[in-house]
Design a protein around this motif. Structure first.
Motif, PDB file in Angstrom:
ATOM      1  N   LEU A  69      14.328 -82.102 -67.198  1.00 38.83           N
ATOM      2  CA  LEU A  69      14.862 -80.836 -67.701  1.00 38.83           C
ATOM      3  C   LEU A  69      16.197 -81.072 -68.389  1.00 38.83           C
ATOM      4  CD1 LEU A  69      14.004 -78.516 -64.693  1.00 38.83           C
ATOM      5  CD2 LEU A  69      13.056 -78.327 -66.999  1.00 38.83           C
ATOM      6  N   PHE A  70      16.352 -80.470 -69.570  1.00 36.14           N
ATOM      7  CA  PHE A  70      17.568 -80.592 -70.361  1.00 36.14           C
ATOM      8  C   PHE A  70      18.052 -79.217 -70.808  1.00 36.14           C
ATOM      9  CE2 PHE A  70      15.794 -84.805 -70.869  1.00 36.14           C
ATOM     10  CZ  PHE A  70      16.898 -85.643 -70.992  1.00 36.14           C
ATOM     11  N   LEU A  71      19.346 -79.133 -71.079  1.00 36.18           N
ATOM     12  CA  LEU A  71      19.860 -78.031 -71.880  1.00 36.18           C
ATOM     13  C   LEU A  71      19.446 -78.293 -73.322  1.00 36.18           C
ATOM     14  CD1 LEU A  71      23.509 -77.718 -70.496  1.00 36.18           C
ATOM     15  CD2 LEU A  71      21.655 -76.074 -70.163  1.00 36.18           C
ATOM     16  N   VAL A  72      18.740 -77.341 -73.927  1.00 33.01           N
ATOM     17  CA  VAL A  72      18.259 -77.555 -75.293  1.00 33.01           C
ATOM     18  C   VAL A  72      18.845 -76.561 -76.283  1.00 33.01           C
ATOM     19  CG1 VAL A  72      16.121 -78.637 -74.512  1.00 33.01           C
ATOM     20  CG2 VAL A  72      16.178 -76.155 -74.918  1.00 33.01           C
ATOM     21  N   ALA A  73      19.824 -75.749 -75.835  1.00 34.30           N
ATOM     22  CA  ALA A  73      20.529 -74.814 -76.707  1.00 34.30           C
ATOM     23  C   ALA A  73      19.529 -73.916 -77.455  1.00 34.30           C
ATOM     24  CB  ALA A  73      21.455 -75.580 -77.654  1.00 34.30           C
ATOM     25  N   SER A  74      19.667 -73.824 -78.763  1.00 37.29           N
ATOM     26  CA  SER A  74      18.855 -72.871 -79.528  1.00 37.29           C
ATOM     27  C   SER A  74      17.401 -73.264 -79.692  1.00 37.29           C
ATOM     28  CB  SER A  74      19.479 -72.642 -80.912  1.00 37.29           C
ATOM     29  OG  SER A  74      20.628 -71.841 -80.806  1.00 37.29           O
ATOM     30  N   ILE A 151      25.964 -57.445 -70.811  1.00 35.02           N
ATOM     31  CA  ILE A 151      25.989 -58.739 -71.487  1.00 35.02           C
ATOM     32  C   ILE A 151      25.441 -59.773 -70.510  1.00 35.02           C
ATOM     33  CG2 ILE A 151      27.472 -60.514 -72.524  1.00 35.02           C
ATOM     34  CD1 ILE A 151      29.380 -58.332 -73.363  1.00 35.02           C
ATOM     35  N   GLU A 152      24.616 -60.702 -71.000  1.00 36.46           N
ATOM     36  CA  GLU A 152      24.045 -61.733 -70.139  1.00 36.46           C
ATOM     37  C   GLU A 152      25.152 -62.414 -69.323  1.00 36.46           C
ATOM     38  OE1 GLU A 152      22.341 -64.341 -67.995  1.00 36.46           O
ATOM     39  OE2 GLU A 152      21.087 -62.935 -69.138  1.00 36.46           O
ATOM     40  N   PRO A 153      25.102 -62.325 -67.997  1.00 38.32           N
ATOM     41  CA  PRO A 153      26.219 -62.819 -67.173  1.00 38.32           C
ATOM     42  C   PRO A 153      26.385 -64.330 -67.173  1.00 38.32           C
ATOM     43  CG  PRO A 153      24.381 -62.109 -65.791  1.00 38.32           C
ATOM     44  CD  PRO A 153      24.049 -61.682 -67.189  1.00 38.32           C
ATOM     45  N   THR A 154      25.369 -65.080 -67.630  1.00 32.01           N
ATOM     46  CA  THR A 154      25.487 -66.542 -67.596  1.00 32.01           C
ATOM     47  C   THR A 154      26.048 -67.124 -68.890  1.00 32.01           C
ATOM     48  OG1 THR A 154      23.218 -66.895 -68.388  1.00 32.01           O
ATOM     49  CG2 THR A 154      23.529 -66.664 -66.010  1.00 32.01           C
ATOM     50  N   TRP A 155      26.374 -66.272 -69.866  1.00 32.88           N
ATOM     51  CA  TRP A 155      26.976 -66.795 -71.096  1.00 32.88           C
ATOM     52  C   TRP A 155      28.403 -67.247 -70.829  1.00 32.88           C
ATOM     53  CZ3 TRP A 155      25.048 -62.372 -74.809  1.00 32.88           C
ATOM     54  CH2 TRP A 155      23.704 -62.614 -75.118  1.00 32.88           C
ATOM     55  N   ALA A 156      28.798 -68.330 -71.448  1.00 40.25           N
ATOM     56  CA  ALA A 156      30.129 -68.896 -71.250  1.00 40.25           C
ATOM     57  C   ALA A 156      31.190 -68.011 -71.883  1.00 40.25           C
ATOM     58  CB  ALA A 156      30.193 -70.298 -71.852  1.00 40.25           C
ATOM     59  N   ILE A 157      32.369 -68.016 -71.281  1.00 43.91           N
ATOM     60  CA  ILE A 157      33.459 -67.187 -71.782  1.00 43.91           C
ATOM     61  C   ILE A 157      33.828 -67.571 -73.205  1.00 43.91           C
ATOM     62  CG2 ILE A 157      35.250 -68.688 -70.846  1.00 43.91           C
ATOM     63  CD1 ILE A 157      35.316 -64.826 -71.072  1.00 43.91           C
ATOM     64  N   SER A 343      22.851 -69.502 -72.942  1.00 42.19           N
ATOM     65  CA  SER A 343      23.172 -69.733 -71.544  1.00 42.19           C
ATOM     66  C   SER A 343      23.069 -71.210 -71.180  1.00 42.19           C
ATOM     67  CB  SER A 343      22.243 -68.925 -70.639  1.00 42.19           C
ATOM     68  OG  SER A 343      22.461 -69.243 -69.285  1.00 42.19           O
ATOM     69  N   ARG A 344      23.990 -71.655 -70.330  1.00 44.49           N
ATOM     70  CA  ARG A 344      23.917 -73.010 -69.791  1.00 44.49           C
ATOM     71  C   ARG A 344      22.991 -73.078 -68.583  1.00 44.49           C
ATOM     72  NH1 ARG A 344      27.744 -72.006 -73.781  1.00 44.49           N
ATOM     73  NH2 ARG A 344      28.878 -73.896 -74.320  1.00 44.49           N
ATOM     74  N   GLN A 345      22.233 -72.019 -68.348  1.00 48.63           N
ATOM     75  CA  GLN A 345      21.255 -72.015 -67.264  1.00 48.63           C
ATOM     76  C   GLN A 345      19.823 -72.006 -67.785  1.00 48.63           C
ATOM     77  OE1 GLN A 345      22.060 -69.258 -64.064  1.00 48.63           O
ATOM     78  NE2 GLN A 345      24.260 -69.654 -64.147  1.00 48.63           N
TER      79      GLN A 345
END
Length: 472
Positions: A69-74, A151-157, A343-345
């Motif tokens: 599993l990876f963070l794949v962004a867009s 607003i999606e709570p897992t979005w970075a500040i 999201s980073r999740q």
């Protein structure tokens, strides 16, 4: 987007891409060539995931941590669009309505359905149609489905403060954002800003620079003040900035008041309401462009607002549909919390993305799907990448970028081999975005140079083999 930034890679990085004149990499040599790239000491701090398959046969040409599993962004946007096309089809339209309580029509409701393209012009048309029905006064105009604002709570500040994220409502006008046109002037002068009529004060902290300096634009919203920063080259084309508003309801009320006044209708009160249903008496309806057109900003330009609106619409219509769709086509283990990939999740495997891409190549939407992806060196988020390499005009792929993340997933049509499908992602390599992208691009060029050395006779004819054709 509130934060619009583009930084072209240095010439030294571009030169590292393989020349289009160099061909001859056989399939059996591909694994060694890619392994040599990712074993470069430059990447030792990072995690790579790469899967390459033959599009038609499914033969695995290369797999490095494909099940991880990876963070794949867009690249998450691929899952959102694919599920929406499967659920609705390409001809689906999102409808915005004006309705009333019969018989006096003193209370009306403007009700959206997550149309990402709904604009001031569309609202003006609806108000004019209402006036043509003889309505000149409205006691209460309700804005349906616009509360509560979340607003999606897992979005970075950093995404919230710099404007990469947007507030999603059933009824949104102009993407819940302010649109500025930015033009360069004489060297050293501030950029010229042209803005719509609003209650916001714009602070201009930009400048016009020489071609040797990088170009970028960014903005920050502080209450009723918008700070615009950045620089453009002297003589370059005007740019557009989209600045999402974290508190959009006052803006919606302002836009509605202005549109109805211009149509000759007096509105005494505009009231946001939570309900998502129109009133019994339907007066005016406005339909969006078909879904097949709405996916273009998502895939071509990686538009976060369009992606989140589409995901919200899908969740409202059939909660959990995207996850079930992915499981049904064989994409296992996906963990997804939003529609855009901010999201980073969000977690996906390269193997899962390749499975999705193969599935889409087999559907009735295959041609629309490929046309909607950026083309290397020509369009969308790949217009400035892979130019003058073997990959130009031969790679259709979705980009993905977050801080510490770079991804690319799509299709390659090598000059002397059958079409391929691939997913490449790197997480936390400790390198700049420009370097990460250059690393991905070098490996994509390898794919474009591939030759089926022991079966050249297979090349030619309908090389896509699944209904894809190069010249569309």
């Amino acid at each position: 987007m509130v934060w619009l930034r583009w930084l072209l890679p240095p010439a030294s990085l571009i030169l590292l891409l393989v020349s289009p004149a160099v061909f001859g990499l056989c399939r059996q040599d591909l694994a060694r060539a890619i392994a040599q790239e990712i074993q470069n000491p430059q990447w030792q701090r990072g995690q790579w995931g790469i899967v390459v398959r033959d599009l038609s046969s499914g033969e695995v040409l290369y797999n490095h941590q494909g099940e991880k599993l990876f963070l794949v962004a867009s690249n998450v946007k691929l899952t959102t669009v694919a599920a929406a096309l499967d659920y609705w089809g390409a001809s689906h339209r999102f409808v915005t309505t004006l309705s009333a309580r019969s018989p006096d029509r003193t209370t009306l409701r403007l009700q959206g359905s997550f149309d990402p393209s709904f604009s001031s012009q569309a609202l003006q048309q609806m108000a004019t149609s209402l006036a043509q029905q003889g309505i000149r006064q409205i006691q209460v105009l309700e804005l349906g489905g616009v509360t509560p604002v979340t607003i999606e709570p897992t979005w970075a500040i950093e995404d919230l403060t710099m404007g990469n994220a947007a507030v999603i409502l059933r009824l949104s006008i102009n993407q819940n954002a302010l649109n500025l046109e930015v033009r360069p002037q004489q060297l050293g002068q501030p950029l010229a800003l042209r803005q719509p009529e609003t209650n916001f004060r714009v602070v201009n902290e930009t400048r016009t620079v020489a071609p040797s300096e990088p170009e970028f634009l960014e903005s920050e919203v502080r209450g009723q003040q918008i700070i615009v920063r950045g620089q453009l080259h002297r003589g370059s084309e005007p740019a557009e900035m989209r600045i999402p508003l974290r508190e959009p309801i006052p803006y919606l009320q302002q836009q509605v008041q202005r549109a109805f006044a211009q149509a000759g209708i007096q509105v005494q009160q505009i009231r946001p309401v939570e309900t998502a249903e129109p009133l019994p008496d339907l007066l005016v309806r406005h339909a969006s462009p078909p879904l097949g057109q709405l996916i273009l900003p998502i895939l071509q330009e990686s538009d976060n607002f369009y992606a989140e609106m589409l995901f919200a619409a899908l969740e409202a219509a059939q909660p959990g549909y995207r996850q079930r769709y992915l499981a049904q086509i064989g994409v296992q283990g996906a963990v997804l919390v939003d529609g855009s990939g901010l999201s980073r999740q969000n977690w996906l495997t390269p193997n899962g993305l390749v499975t999705l891409l193969q599935q889409m190549a087999r559907t009735d939407h295959a041609l629309l799907w490929r046309r909607s992806l950026p083309l290397a060196g020509r369009s969308g988020t790949l217009r400035q990448r892979l130019r003058d390499t073997a990959a130009q005009d031969r790679v259709w792929a979705k980009t993905g970028t977050l801080r510490g993340v770079a991804a690319l997933a799509g299709y390659v049509e090598p000059l002397e081999d059958r079409p391929l499908v691939f997913s490449m992602v790197v997480n936390q390599a400790g390198e700049t975005t420009a370097h990460l992208r250059a690393g991905l691009d070098r490996m994509v060029v390898l794919l474009a140079q591939l030759r089926a050395c022991d079966r050249a006779s297979e090349v030619g004819g309908d090389r896509w083999g699944l209904g894809f054709h190069r010249h569309l």
